[in-house]
Scaffold this active site. Structure first.
Site, PDB file in Angstrom:
ATOM      1  N   ASP A 312       1.025  -1.487  -0.245  1.00 12.27           N
ATOM      2  CA  ASP A 312      -0.351   0.106  -0.175  1.00 12.27           C
ATOM      3  C   ASP A 312       0.720   1.336   0.322  1.00 12.27           C
ATOM      4  O   ASP A 312       2.340   1.287  -0.137  1.00 12.27           O
ATOM      5  CB  ASP A 312      -0.953   0.005   0.847  1.00 12.27           C
ATOM      6  CG  ASP A 312      -1.387   1.389   1.305  1.00 12.27           C
ATOM      7  OD1 ASP A 312      -2.303   1.634   0.170  1.00 12.27           O
ATOM      8  OD2 ASP A 312      -1.745   1.802   2.495  1.00 12.27           O
ATOM      9  N   ASP A 508      -6.913  -1.671   4.638  1.00 10.17           N
ATOM     10  CA  ASP A 508      -6.064  -2.849   3.977  1.00 10.17           C
ATOM     11  C   ASP A 508      -6.446  -4.097   4.450  1.00 10.17           C
ATOM     12  O   ASP A 508      -6.068  -5.509   4.374  1.00 10.17           O
ATOM     13  CB  ASP A 508      -4.640  -2.805   3.693  1.00 10.17           C
ATOM     14  CG  ASP A 508      -4.267  -1.990   3.632  1.00 10.17           C
ATOM     15  OD1 ASP A 508      -4.441  -0.910   2.269  1.00 10.17           O
ATOM     16  OD2 ASP A 508      -3.587  -0.546   4.165  1.00 10.17           O
TER      17      ASP A 508
END
Length: 631
Positions: A312, A508
């Site tokens: 990410d 996430d």
């Protein structure tokens, strides 16, 4: 004496074996060798029967253990009259449990240290702060004011009420020096207060505090069994066949049944059962010492084989906290004046950049103006009247409605501008950037050195920003404008596996769960990301992700080395025994050295020297990389 009694109670079979051995020495000295033979043989057969019951239970669970050879060796030595060898094999079997217990506890030292330090008591102020009551930490409620005495462990997460205090956070963050905190700063449970008493206001209950979350992760990590340990169990079948074949051929060609017993005496490698678990506990212990919680040995095994790593962006490759990079005033305004006006207006905004603007103004010592006349326009900006001046702060389109002369500020990748208008005139802009982690590029290089062949970025940010950051750190593939579902599908579609996913936010959590190994940057607290992940990084340091892979590779290599060391050494001794070079009694003693050698090798997975070398390398290169900004 108490320690000896505790050991006897913990390992009664070991104690009985040693005691009967001493009795046998006395009987031998008294000229009663036949009594010694009966005593040793009877005890050996009793232990063999006891072990056989355990072996049958293992078989019912679908596991074939190497103890079959030990049982066979005991029976064989009794039949050929080698009763001294019988007792040595019994001592090896019963002592193996004690040796394993010692080795595993040594490897689990860092994990257990976390559990043992869990705060139990809190000193709670009463309503008028005149008295302090000791209460269980579990009874603390959010908002309670707690006294933390010198050198005490902070029982729950809180905010500092005292003007200032120093805390040792080494067990949580790895920071070796005490950290200075001032009023309002967050204080983590599990940190240790310095030399002066401090008061904190609880911001979480014990169950929801940082330290208890870490303990929960540690307990989960310590409760698993790794695939390679089951692999070690499966080595038992071919090893048993080879051992019986060598023993049978030795008996056949020598014509001496004692030769069969001599071979089997050295064919009882407890290393197959002990060394691999010890190595995995050592690996998890090493990870914990490095601020990395690994949820099971199986995760270490998957980390060691990883071929793709996915990141990410915000909060992972970057710090996730925007900072002011440039202040660009228009004619008639100065930098400090523009920043003070923006900071004053942003006090009434909920935008993510508001805190950064205010912090930058205060860092320059600028005085911020308060007002009762301010309102925020969601997703656009804020309008505030500061005295006789109207200040508007927000995005370009919002400012242009009030100051048509406003112009866009040229931005680099990863930057964001907020614009200001003062009394209907364009006043300038303030550029913010999310700082790139200083070691991000080096971390990518570390992953490549560890055999990771593919690096990917998945982010919800716009493509230009994502590609700019990817180019800076050396990431090969970029997918931008991703929703959580898009990230999940992208990870599922990657061909080079196993896949590691590194992230930090609640968004996430789904992709961390679906990856072969999810790594959560959990230094800011145990979030949904931490709960979904297989690995949690407790220190705000991206390089620990690569170190987790290195620890996994080291652990697997050492575990397999230990298994094969035990196999090779045992087969070598079996061949020597097959040709009559090793009597049964000597062989039983030599097998103990094989066990010791493989366990000592497995303990190398704790890796203190390798960690010290890695830390020295990081320290040597930090000055070069620490100043990188996302510009």
């Amino acid at each position: 004496m108490s320690t000896l009694l505790a050991a006897v109670r913990r390992y009664p079979l070991v104690a009985a074996t040693v005691l009967l051995g001493l009795v046998g020495v006395v009987l031998e000295s008294a000229g009663l060798p036949e009594a010694v033979g009966w005593l040793f043989s009877g005890f050996g057969l009793a232990v063999a029967a006891y072990e056989a019951v355990g072996m049958v239970r293992q078989l019912r669970r679908g596991t074939f253990g190497i103890d079959f050879l030990a049982i066979t060796a005991i029976i064989a030595t009794v039949l050929v009259g080698e009763y001294v060898a019988t007792m040595i094999i019994v001592l090896m079997l019963t002592g193996g449990a004690a040796l394993e217990d010692f080795a595993v506890n040594r490897a689990k030292r860092e994990l257990n240290a976390l559990l043992q330090r869990a705060p139990q008591i809190a000193h709670r102020h009463n309503a008028d702060f005149t008295e302090v009551d000791d209460v269980p930490a579990t009874e603390v409620r959010v908002g309670d004011h707690l006294l933390v005495r010198p050198a005490e462990i902070v029982p729950v997460d809180g905010a500092l009420v005292t003007d200032s205090a120093a805390f040792d956070e080494s067990s949580l963050t790895g920071e070796s020096l005490p950290v200075e905190r001032v009023t309002g700063d967050a204080i983590l449970s599990g940190s240790i207060n310095g030399q002066a008493a401090a008061t904190i206001r609880a911001t979480a209950t014990a169950a929801n505090s940082q330290y208890q979350q870490i303990i929960a992760l540690v307990e989960e990590a310590a409760a698993s069994k790794a695939p390679v340990v089951r692999l070690a169990d499966r080595y038992a079948v071919p090893f048993t066949v080879v051992s019986l074949l060598i023993a049978g051929l030795a008996w056949l060609f020598s014509g001496d049944p004692a030769r069969f017993a001599e071979v089997l005496v050295v064919a009882t490698p407890c290393p197959l059962l002990i060394s691999a678990p010890v190595a995995f506990m050592g690996g998890m212990s090493r990870a914990a010492r490095n601020g990395i919680i690994v949820k099971g040995g199986g995760v270490l095994e998957t980390l060691s084989r990883a071929r793709t790593v996915v990141f990410d962006k915000t909060g992972t490759l970057t710090h996730g906290t925007p900072t002011i990079a440039r202040v660009l005033p228009e004619a008639g305004f100065g930098e400090d004046e523009l920043l003070a006006l923006a900071g004053s207006a942003e006090q009434y905004s909920s935008h993510v950049l508001a805190a950064s603007v205010i912090a930058a103004a205060r860092a320059r010592g600028l005085e911020l103006t308060s007002t009762d006349t301010a309102h925020e326009v969601p997703a656009n900006g804020v309008v505030a009247r500061l005295g006789s001046t109207e200040v508007t702060v927000g995005k370009l389109s919002f400012i242009r409605d009030r100051a048509p002369d406003a112009v866009a500020t040229p931005l680099d990748g990863g930057e964001l501008a907020i614009y200001l208008a003062v009394d209907g005139r364009f006043a300038g802009s303030i550029v913010a950037s999310d700082r790139l982690r200083g070691n991000a590029r080096q971390t990518m290089a570390d992953f490549r050195a560890l055999g990771i062949v593919e690096t990917v970025m998945l982010t919800g940010d716009a493509r230009p920003t994502a590609e700019h950051i990817a180019a800076m750190v050396g990431i090969e593939q970029v997918q931008a404008d991703c929703l959580p579902a898009d990230k999940v599908n992208a990870v599922r579609g990657l061909a080079r596996r196993p896949v590691i996913m590194v992230g930090d936010g609640v968004n996430d959590a789904p992709v961390l769960a679906v990856a072969d190994v999810g790594i959560a940057m959990g230094a800011r607290g145990a979030t949904a990301a931490s709960e979904s992940a297989d690995v949690v990084i407790l220190i705000d340091d991206l390089s620990r992700t690569a170190r987790a892979v290195a620890i996994g590779q080291d652990t697997i290599r050492i575990a397999l080395q230990s298994i094969w060391l035990g196999i090779v050494m045992s087969i070598g001794l079996m061949l020597l025994a097959a040709f009559g070079f090793i009597p049964a009694t000597v062989g039983a003693l030599l097998q103990e050295f094989v066990d010791l050698a493989t366990i000592l090798n497995a303990l190398r997975a704790i890796g203190g020297r390798r960690d010290a070398a890695a830390q020295a390398q990081i320290a040597a290169r930090e000055p070069v990389t620490a100043g990188i900004l996302l510009r």
